[in-house]
Motif scaffolding. Structure first.
Motif, PDB file in Angstrom:
ATOM      1  N   GLU A 130      -1.234  33.682  34.197  1.00 13.44           N
ATOM      2  CA  GLU A 130      -0.246  32.712  34.678  1.00 13.44           C
ATOM      3  C   GLU A 130       1.124  33.340  34.899  1.00 13.44           C
ATOM      4  O   GLU A 130       1.829  33.002  35.855  1.00 13.44           O
ATOM      5  CB  GLU A 130      -0.135  31.543  33.694  1.00 13.44           C
ATOM      6  N   ALA A 131       1.495  34.245  34.012  1.00 10.09           N
ATOM      7  CA  ALA A 131       2.771  34.940  34.198  1.00 10.09           C
ATOM      8  C   ALA A 131       2.746  35.770  35.479  1.00 10.09           C
ATOM      9  O   ALA A 131       3.707  35.763  36.267  1.00 10.09           O
ATOM     10  CB  ALA A 131       3.064  35.828  32.989  1.00 10.09           C
ATOM     11  N   VAL A 132       1.637  36.463  35.716  1.00 12.53           N
ATOM     12  CA  VAL A 132       1.496  37.281  36.928  1.00 12.53           C
ATOM     13  C   VAL A 132       1.504  36.397  38.177  1.00 12.53           C
ATOM     14  O   VAL A 132       2.188  36.697  39.170  1.00 12.53           O
ATOM     15  CB  VAL A 132       0.198  38.109  36.865  1.00 12.53           C
ATOM     16  N   ALA A 133       0.758  35.305  38.140  1.00 17.31           N
ATOM     17  CA  ALA A 133       0.679  34.417  39.301  1.00 17.31           C
ATOM     18  C   ALA A 133       2.039  33.829  39.649  1.00 17.31           C
ATOM     19  O   ALA A 133       2.436  33.785  40.817  1.00 17.31           O
ATOM     20  CB  ALA A 133      -0.324  33.294  39.027  1.00 17.31           C
ATOM     21  N   THR A 134       2.783  33.384  38.628  1.00 16.59           N
ATOM     22  CA  THR A 134       4.087  32.764  38.884  1.00 16.59           C
ATOM     23  C   THR A 134       5.106  33.808  39.330  1.00 16.59           C
ATOM     24  O   THR A 134       5.922  33.546  40.224  1.00 16.59           O
ATOM     25  CB  THR A 134       4.583  32.035  37.631  1.00 16.59           C
ATOM     26  N   TYR A 135       5.050  34.979  38.718  1.00 17.27           N
ATOM     27  CA  TYR A 135       5.926  36.069  39.159  1.00 17.27           C
ATOM     28  C   TYR A 135       5.704  36.365  40.641  1.00 17.27           C
ATOM     29  O   TYR A 135       6.655  36.435  41.429  1.00 17.27           O
ATOM     30  CB  TYR A 135       5.643  37.327  38.338  1.00 17.27           C
ATOM     31  N   GLY A 136       4.458  36.532  41.025  1.00 20.39           N
ATOM     32  CA  GLY A 136       4.164  36.844  42.423  1.00 20.39           C
ATOM     33  C   GLY A 136       4.585  35.743  43.363  1.00 20.39           C
ATOM     34  O   GLY A 136       5.171  35.996  44.429  1.00 20.39           O
ATOM     35  N   LEU A 137       4.311  34.494  42.992  1.00 16.78           N
ATOM     36  CA  LEU A 137       4.671  33.365  43.847  1.00 16.78           C
ATOM     37  C   LEU A 137       6.174  33.283  44.063  1.00 16.78           C
ATOM     38  O   LEU A 137       6.650  33.196  45.206  1.00 16.78           O
ATOM     39  CB  LEU A 137       4.166  32.067  43.208  1.00 16.78           C
ATOM     40  N   VAL A 138       6.944  33.328  42.984  1.00 22.59           N
ATOM     41  CA  VAL A 138       8.400  33.208  43.102  1.00 22.59           C
ATOM     42  C   VAL A 138       8.987  34.404  43.849  1.00 22.59           C
ATOM     43  O   VAL A 138       9.885  34.252  44.690  1.00 22.59           O
ATOM     44  CB  VAL A 138       9.033  33.050  41.706  1.00 22.59           C
ATOM     45  N   PHE A 174      -2.476  28.667  38.447  1.00 15.63           N
ATOM     46  CA  PHE A 174      -1.775  27.383  38.484  1.00 15.63           C
ATOM     47  C   PHE A 174      -0.350  27.635  38.994  1.00 15.63           C
ATOM     48  O   PHE A 174       0.097  27.000  39.924  1.00 15.63           O
ATOM     49  CB  PHE A 174      -1.716  26.767  37.086  1.00 15.63           C
ATOM     50  N   ALA A 175       0.365  28.544  38.321  1.00 18.71           N
ATOM     51  CA  ALA A 175       1.685  29.043  38.753  1.00 18.71           C
ATOM     52  C   ALA A 175       2.707  27.934  38.968  1.00 18.71           C
ATOM     53  O   ALA A 175       3.612  28.072  39.790  1.00 18.71           O
ATOM     54  CB  ALA A 175       1.546  29.885  40.033  1.00 18.71           C
ATOM     55  N   ASN A 176       2.588  26.824  38.219  1.00 18.97           N
ATOM     56  CA  ASN A 176       3.410  25.658  38.509  1.00 18.97           C
ATOM     57  C   ASN A 176       3.358  24.705  37.312  1.00 18.97           C
ATOM     58  O   ASN A 176       2.303  24.125  37.033  1.00 18.97           O
ATOM     59  CB  ASN A 176       2.861  24.981  39.769  1.00 18.97           C
ATOM     60  N   PRO A 177       4.463  24.514  36.589  1.00 23.68           N
ATOM     61  CA  PRO A 177       4.441  23.605  35.444  1.00 23.68           C
ATOM     62  C   PRO A 177       4.051  22.164  35.787  1.00 23.68           C
ATOM     63  O   PRO A 177       3.335  21.518  35.015  1.00 23.68           O
ATOM     64  CB  PRO A 177       5.880  23.674  34.919  1.00 23.68           C
ATOM     65  N   ALA A 203       4.321  30.893  29.965  1.00 22.20           N
ATOM     66  CA  ALA A 203       4.023  32.059  30.798  1.00 22.20           C
ATOM     67  C   ALA A 203       4.611  31.893  32.194  1.00 22.20           C
ATOM     68  O   ALA A 203       5.121  32.855  32.791  1.00 22.20           O
ATOM     69  CB  ALA A 203       2.515  32.265  30.881  1.00 22.20           C
ATOM     70  N   GLN A 204       4.552  30.687  32.730  1.00 25.62           N
ATOM     71  CA  GLN A 204       5.097  30.430  34.061  1.00 25.62           C
ATOM     72  C   GLN A 204       6.611  30.619  34.093  1.00 25.62           C
ATOM     73  O   GLN A 204       7.159  31.204  35.043  1.00 25.62           O
ATOM     74  CB  GLN A 204       4.710  29.021  34.501  1.00 25.62           C
ATOM     75  N   VAL A 205       7.292  30.150  33.056  1.00 21.52           N
ATOM     76  CA  VAL A 205       8.746  30.321  32.986  1.00 21.52           C
ATOM     77  C   VAL A 205       9.103  31.807  32.877  1.00 21.52           C
ATOM     78  O   VAL A 205      10.015  32.293  33.568  1.00 21.52           O
ATOM     79  CB  VAL A 205       9.332  29.530  31.799  1.00 21.52           C
TER      80      VAL A 205
END
Length: 225
Positions: A130-138, A174-177, A203-205
């Motif tokens: 989740e951390a990787v997915a959100t990092y990449g998305l943002v 998921f990459a999204n709270p 993880a997302q934050v």
């Protein structure tokens, strides 16, 4: 609420609702049509979610920026100083819209309007995913924004990233709270057990904050103003 904020906040709520309809609806449809084939189910859900997200960004982008994601709204505030009141209203609309979208998807497929998910997505590997997915998305979003990319190209890139991340992250991205919270409300293919939500959101934050630092380093504002 200030009148000038009403449209973008409403757009965030509606857009997030439609995103969750795509996420939950595609998962239910995939599990129904491709019973027993996990890989095909994931592919179907990934393509439907990615395509739906791309279209929603293109449609709602001119009105609100098409965040549909508290992590993106937080990053926008930190990078562009859009205002904490606006950020808070966006986040509230996203969470509420997501819950409404899940309820609509459940009803579409003749499931209980709300059913608490039991799909266990625990484990360190998924949290790191989740951390990787959100990092990449943002990072993808704001590096493209700072490169003055069009809304259409951002929509395509974000949709493609999310579709791909369904496969290359352990959490299926998921990459999204707001999406994470909403997906606790459907005991279906796309659900997540409430016990897993806290770790996912943390993880997302973390992923979003790391991406903010990356964008600030690679594309400083003074170089684009």
């Amino acid at each position: 609420m200030d009148a000038h904020l009403l449209r973008p906040v409403l757009a965030e709520g509606i857009g997030t609702a439609l995103l969750l309809i795509a996420v939950i609806g595609s998962g239910i449809m995939a599990s129904t049509l491709s019973t027993g084939d996990d890989g095909l189910q994931l592919l179907e859900a990934a393509l439907a979610t990615g395509a739906g997200l791309a279209a929603l960004i293109m449609a709602f982008g001119p009105t609100s920026g098409a965040h549909f994601n508290p992590a993106v709204s937080l990053a926008d505030q930190l990078l562009n100083r859009t205002g904490w009141s606006r950020t808070g209203l966006y986040m509230a609309a996203q969470v509420l819209g997501g819950a409404i979208g899940v309820a609509i998807a459940n009803v579409m497929f003749e499931l209980p309007i709300i059913s608490i998910a039991t799909n266990d997505r625990g484990g360190l590997g998924r949290v790191v995913g989740e951390a990787v997915a959100t990092y990449g998305l943002v990072a993808v979003i704001f590096l493209m924004v700072r490169a003055s990319a069009s809304i259409a190209s951002i929509g395509v890139a974000v949709g493609a990233f999310i579709a791909g991340a369904h496969f290359f992250t352990s959490s299926t991205s998921f990459a999204n709270p707001a999406v994470t919270i909403a997906r606790t409300l459907s005991d279906s293919y796309g659900g997540i057990a409430p016990a897993n939500v806290g770790a996912f959101i943390l993880a997302q934050v973390v992923g979003a904050l790391l991406a903010v630092g990356t964008v600030a380093l690679l594309a400083p504002r003074h170089e684009i103003e």
